[in-house]
Write a protein that holds these residues in place. Structure first.
Motif, mmCIF file in Angstrom:
data_model
loop_
_atom_site.group_PDB
_atom_site.id
_atom_site.type_symbol
_atom_site.label_atom_id
_atom_site.label_comp_id
_atom_site.label_asym_id
_atom_site.label_seq_id
_atom_site.Cartn_x
_atom_site.Cartn_y
_atom_site.Cartn_z
ATOM 1 N N GLY A 122 -7.545 14.462 -14.459
ATOM 2 C CA GLY A 122 -7.096 14.138 -13.196
ATOM 3 C C GLY A 122 -5.644 14.005 -12.673
ATOM 4 N N ALA A 123 -4.796 14.046 -13.726
ATOM 5 C CA ALA A 123 -3.102 14.355 -13.199
ATOM 6 C C ALA A 123 -2.872 15.710 -12.701
ATOM 7 C CB ALA A 123 -2.151 14.064 -14.331
ATOM 8 N N TYR A 124 -3.563 16.647 -13.324
ATOM 9 C CA TYR A 124 -3.530 18.155 -12.518
ATOM 10 C C TYR A 124 -4.267 18.288 -11.442
ATOM 11 C CZ TYR A 124 -1.787 20.075 -17.280
ATOM 12 O OH TYR A 124 -0.715 20.505 -18.295
ATOM 13 N N VAL A 125 -5.455 17.805 -11.492
ATOM 14 C CA VAL A 125 -6.196 17.899 -10.139
ATOM 15 C C VAL A 125 -5.365 17.035 -9.006
ATOM 16 C CG1 VAL A 125 -8.423 17.516 -9.163
ATOM 17 C CG2 VAL A 125 -8.411 18.405 -11.312
ATOM 18 N N GLY A 126 -4.788 16.054 -9.345
ATOM 19 C CA GLY A 126 -4.435 15.000 -8.513
ATOM 20 C C GLY A 126 -3.039 15.609 -7.688
ATOM 21 N N SER A 127 -2.339 16.363 -8.356
ATOM 22 C CA SER A 127 -1.177 17.037 -8.044
ATOM 23 C C SER A 127 -0.854 18.081 -8.854
ATOM 24 C CB SER A 127 0.099 15.680 -7.896
ATOM 25 O OG SER A 127 1.279 16.579 -7.496
ATOM 26 N N ALA A 128 -0.590 19.393 -8.375
ATOM 27 C CA ALA A 128 -0.040 20.473 -8.981
ATOM 28 C C ALA A 128 1.143 20.415 -9.473
ATOM 29 C CB ALA A 128 -0.357 21.802 -8.165
ATOM 30 N N LEU A 129 2.062 19.296 -8.899
ATOM 31 C CA LEU A 129 3.172 19.231 -8.911
ATOM 32 C C LEU A 129 3.764 18.721 -10.495
ATOM 33 C CD1 LEU A 129 4.643 17.639 -5.408
ATOM 34 C CD2 LEU A 129 4.895 19.948 -6.368
ATOM 35 N N ILE A 130 2.772 18.029 -11.194
ATOM 36 C CA ILE A 130 2.985 17.546 -12.536
ATOM 37 C C ILE A 130 2.505 18.653 -13.515
ATOM 38 C CG2 ILE A 130 2.959 15.106 -11.774
ATOM 39 C CD1 ILE A 130 0.053 14.938 -12.600
ATOM 40 N N ASN A 131 2.683 19.727 -13.335
ATOM 41 C CA ASN A 131 2.412 20.743 -14.303
ATOM 42 C C ASN A 131 2.766 20.652 -15.802
ATOM 43 O OD1 ASN A 131 0.819 23.174 -13.538
ATOM 44 N ND2 ASN A 131 2.494 24.142 -12.913
ATOM 45 N N GLY A 132 4.092 20.024 -16.051
ATOM 46 C CA GLY A 132 4.542 19.689 -17.383
ATOM 47 C C GLY A 132 4.236 18.353 -18.070
ATOM 48 N N SER A 133 3.396 17.810 -17.165
ATOM 49 C CA SER A 133 3.345 16.434 -17.625
ATOM 50 C C SER A 133 2.231 16.328 -19.064
ATOM 51 C CB SER A 133 2.645 15.447 -16.626
ATOM 52 O OG SER A 133 1.239 15.879 -16.226
ATOM 53 N N LEU A 134 1.259 17.200 -19.138
ATOM 54 C CA LEU A 134 0.719 17.259 -20.326
ATOM 55 C C LEU A 134 1.440 17.275 -21.490
ATOM 56 C CD1 LEU A 134 -2.269 16.999 -21.348
ATOM 57 C CD2 LEU A 134 -2.598 19.577 -21.119
ATOM 58 N N TYR A 135 2.248 18.282 -21.499
ATOM 59 C CA TYR A 135 2.905 18.322 -22.847
ATOM 60 C C TYR A 135 3.894 17.106 -23.010
ATOM 61 C CZ TYR A 135 2.120 23.208 -22.622
ATOM 62 O OH TYR A 135 1.620 24.507 -22.600
ATOM 63 N N SER A 136 4.465 16.596 -21.820
ATOM 64 C CA SER A 136 5.146 15.192 -22.448
ATOM 65 C C SER A 136 4.220 14.260 -22.808
ATOM 66 C CB SER A 136 6.088 14.881 -21.010
ATOM 67 O OG SER A 136 5.173 14.605 -20.030
ATOM 68 N N THR A 137 3.046 13.971 -22.209
ATOM 69 C CA THR A 137 2.061 13.037 -22.506
ATOM 70 C C THR A 137 1.711 13.305 -24.320
ATOM 71 O OG1 THR A 137 1.125 12.870 -20.356
ATOM 72 C CG2 THR A 137 -0.173 12.332 -22.458
ATOM 73 N N LEU A 138 1.582 14.501 -24.548
ATOM 74 C CA LEU A 138 1.229 15.069 -25.928
ATOM 75 C C LEU A 138 2.267 14.555 -26.608
ATOM 76 C CD1 LEU A 138 -0.492 16.279 -28.181
ATOM 77 C CD2 LEU A 138 0.636 18.603 -27.543
ATOM 78 N N GLU A 139 3.583 14.870 -26.301
ATOM 79 C CA GLU A 139 4.710 14.417 -27.335
ATOM 80 C C GLU A 139 4.748 13.010 -27.526
ATOM 81 O OE1 GLU A 139 8.395 16.021 -25.806
ATOM 82 O OE2 GLU A 139 9.639 15.280 -27.510
ATOM 83 N N VAL A 140 4.676 12.220 -26.329
ATOM 84 C CA VAL A 140 4.373 10.731 -26.663
ATOM 85 C C VAL A 140 3.465 10.297 -27.524
ATOM 86 C CG1 VAL A 140 4.230 8.559 -25.285
ATOM 87 C CG2 VAL A 140 5.641 10.204 -24.300
ATOM 88 N N LYS A 141 2.217 10.715 -27.265
ATOM 89 C CA LYS A 141 1.157 10.290 -28.251
ATOM 90 C C LYS A 141 1.508 10.769 -29.614
ATOM 91 C CE LYS A 141 -2.711 10.342 -25.029
ATOM 92 N NZ LYS A 141 -4.077 11.056 -24.687
ATOM 93 N N VAL A 142 2.110 12.035 -30.015
ATOM 94 C CA VAL A 142 2.342 12.317 -31.514
ATOM 95 C C VAL A 142 3.456 11.478 -31.959
ATOM 96 C CG1 VAL A 142 3.395 14.107 -32.817
ATOM 97 C CG2 VAL A 142 1.916 14.852 -30.921
ATOM 98 N N GLU A 143 4.464 11.246 -31.128
ATOM 99 C CA GLU A 143 5.430 10.137 -31.528
ATOM 100 C C GLU A 143 5.009 8.747 -31.994
ATOM 101 O OE1 GLU A 143 8.519 10.519 -32.385
ATOM 102 O OE2 GLU A 143 9.020 8.504 -32.598
ATOM 103 N N GLU A 144 3.861 8.353 -31.047
ATOM 104 C CA GLU A 144 3.275 7.064 -31.159
ATOM 105 C C GLU A 144 2.406 7.043 -32.362
ATOM 106 O OE1 GLU A 144 2.743 5.437 -26.676
ATOM 107 O OE2 GLU A 144 1.012 6.393 -27.699
#
Length: 668
Positions: A382-404
């Protein structure tokens, strides 16, 4: 009665027997004392066997079976069992009860059933012995009790099992004979109850630890699989993100997302619904069902029985495993716009800069088709589809999840370690409480620091005949082997102090040595160079406040007296308490030391002088120890404790602790 009889004939002048002179002496007390001593040693040996055996038992059943096989050689335990308290259900459950060799299970009664002897022992928190139930039941009950299982006994003993300051259950020993028990049987059962309480607490702890470790291991394996799956999903989602970020054609975006999403979940029905806030409408032109495009036009936000409307208005996800049951959580009635009626559904809003721009949905005709990680995947899409401007958000989201998840694993590992460290409290149960120590010796302190989690050193305190007995003991080894030996040592000390004929410190050390040799049955062999030494070093004092005198016995240990900053060392005997039988008698001696107000005394194990450190990494030594005691002896006892700890820590520095440390100090 036991008699010693001497018969002497009397003769006449012809050598004929005229009469016999018979002299009989009553030696009953002597004979009974010998028998009592023999029984005491046998009891000590069996108690030690029981103590060592049940500390290795892993379940309550094993503990009960082991004790039952041993206790019947000491007393009549035709019936024997252990009841444990279920605080949540307020019941006393006899998890294992043996009568005439037959085992009964699941005997249970409520803690409010005051007609049960076991409940009375628990509620009143008091041990008791009955030798004729028919006559004595009225001391406890309004009416004669009935047998819960099997026959009704005539004699019985009930003793609460204590651990960490509260009763965890009750021990029951019963006989079908009247007057089956004497006071020594009662005391013996109490000693066994102490062993069993520690062993049961340990078994329950280990059971909980094993279950927890299995549970944590399962969780870690599951998390590993989830991480691998997350990595695979992330890789695929990254491909989707790159693809949809490279085009401005939303039809191509829709086709790309659908082709990829079908590889991640059951997307029999898939839709990207665009929210037109200005018109208060939802565009349904990007819908696929069973592989076919199915545009539905525009829907009004006025339809409150629409999942998409609910998702936009509440800015929240919808996760349904069975629509026939769960729809009521979101809407009043469910109507299918077109085609089949789905059973599993996911809706997630798409956000751009905090505003809802549409809804992403997948639906299946199967019940329980989706898991929570499918919702996570959809939210990322949904984040990708909602806006192409947040291309790199998936990697940051993954990093946060791995840290958690890394932090979560660290926390879970800490909990497991804490559970293992909790076993240390079981051994601490044999140590005297601070309340007892300060009630007998108000001006005293203990410096106790095990090398490992559990210790081979311990201290002991008791009062008898107006004297205060204090011991510091260093058992063979440290860690788990030393801890097992310390349990045996504490048990023998308790047995010795309860023997009426033992009144001096050297007698106690002799008693312990003989008990160890009977327990280990270890003969000395001069040809064996690596003879294993089992035993303990000990300092034992008996303080007579009335006579202002201390009796001291030392097994390879010393007593230190400080008066006016001058240290006097009373060395005791040069040999320790040995479990090895050398083939000859070796007894301990006692020394007497007078004291006056202001004198300070210290007894400690060799962990204090043997600690390595200092600028040349040498032992702390007795010279430094004596100087330290002279310097601090006039200070308050709490200050003394801190001064000793600071001095040893400073000396030790970065070096490993050499041995267990136990020091007991007191002032007159």
């Amino acid at each position: 009665y036991w008699l010693d009889i001497a018969i002497t004939p009397s003769f006449d002048e012809n050598g004929d027997i005229l009469k016999f002179i018979i002299v009989a002496s009553d030696i009953t007390e002597k004979k009974e004392a010998n028998m009592q001593l023999k029984n005491s040693y046998e009891s000590a040996r069996l108690l030690s066997e029981i103590g060592v055996g049940i500390t290795a038992a892993k379940t309550v059943d094993d503990i009960v079976d082991l004790v039952y096989t041993k206790i019947n050689s000491l007393l009549d335990a035709t019936c024997f069992g252990v009841g444990l308290v279920d605080n949540e259900k307020q019941r006393l459950n006899f998890v294992s009860f043996i009568e005439k060799g037959e085992k009964y299970r699941h005997i249970s009664c409520g803690l409010d059933e005051t007609n049960k002897m076991g409940v009375i022992a628990m509620v009143r928190n008091k041990s008791f012995m009955v030798n004729d139930l028919d006559k004595e039941y009225s001391r406890f009950l309004d009416a004669k009790p009935e047998a819960v299982a099997g026959e009704l006994p005539k004699s019985l003993i009930y003793i609460p099992l204590w651990s960490k300051g509260h009763a965890i259950g009750v021990l029951s020993v019963q006989s079908f004979k009247k007057n089956a028990y004497r006071e020594n049987h009662y005391n013996l059962a109490k000693n066994i109850a102490n062993y069993m309480a520690i062993a049961i607490e340990k078994s329950l702890l280990y059971k909980g630890m094993e279950e927890e470790v299995a549970k944590r291991t399962e969780e870690i394996v599951k998390q590993k699989d989830e991480l691998l799956q997350t990595y695979s999903n992330t890789k695929l989602l990254s491909e989707i993100g790159l693809d949809i970020s490279s085009t401005l054609n939303f039809d191509e975006v829709f086709e790309t997302v659908h082709s990829k999403i079908s590889r991640l979940m059951d997307a029999e029905m898939f839709g990207i619904r665009i929210y037109h806030e200005d018109k208060q409408e939802i565009e349904y032109n990007y819908e696929i069902e069973s592989g076919e495009l199915d545009p539905l036009g525009f829907m009004s936000m006025e339809d409150k029985n629409n999942y998409t409307v609910w998702c936009i208005e509440n800015k929240s996800d919808i996760f349904i495993k069975d629509n026939d049951i769960e729809y009521i959580n979101y809407i009043d009635a469910f109507n299918v716009l077109k085609g089949k009626s789905p059973r599993s559904l996911i809706f997630t809003p798409m956000f751009v800069e905090g505003k809802v721009v549409g809804v992403l949905t997948v639906q299946s005709m199967r019940v329980n088709a989706f898991e929570r990680h499918h919702l996570d995947i959809l939210k990322s899409l949904g984040a990708y589809v909602g806006s192409a401007l947040i291309n790199g958000s998936l990697y940051s989201t993954l990093e946060v999840k791995v840290e958690e998840r890394t932090q979560d694993l660290a926390e879970k590992n800490k909990n497991i370690t804490d559970s293992i460290n909790y076993a240390k409290r079981i051994q601490n149960g044999i140590l005297p409480s601070d309340k007892l120590v300060h009630s007998l010796l108000p001006k005293s302190f203990v410096c106790y620091k095990p090398k490992d989690i559990v210790s081979g050193d311990f201290y002991w305190l008791a009062e008898k005949n107006g004297k205060i007995f204090v011991a510091v003991v260093d058992c063979t080894g440290h860690g788990v082997p030393g801890a097992f030996m310390s349990i045996i040592g504490e048990s023998l000390l308790e047995q010795a102090i309860n023997e009426p004929y033992i009144t001096h410190t050297n007698q106690i050390l002799d008693f312990i040595q003989e008990g160890l040799q009977k327990l280990f049955e270890q003969e000395y062999d001069a040809e064996v160079d690596n003879e294993i030494f089992d035993g303990m070093d000990m300092s034992l004092v008996a303080i007579n406040m009335h006579k202002k005198r201390i009796e001291y016995s030392g097994a390879s240990n010393s007593l230190f007296k400080v008066r006016d900053n001058v240290v006097e060392r009373i060395r005791g005997d040069k040999f320790g308490i040995s479990a090895v039988n050398y083939g000859y008698s070796r007894s301990f001696s006692s020394e007497y030391v007078d004291f006056e107000a202001g004198d300070a005394f210290y007894i400690f194990t060799d962990g204090v002088p043997d600690q390595f450190g200092g600028p040349k990494v040498k032992k702390f030594g007795y010279k430094n120890t004596s100087a330290l005691l002279a310097r601090i002896s006039s200070l308050p006892v709490e200050t003394q404790r801190n001064e000793i700890k600071d001095a040893l820590n400073q000396w030790q520095g970065s070096n490993e602790q050499t041995d267990d440390i136990c020091l007991f100090g007191f002032k007159i």
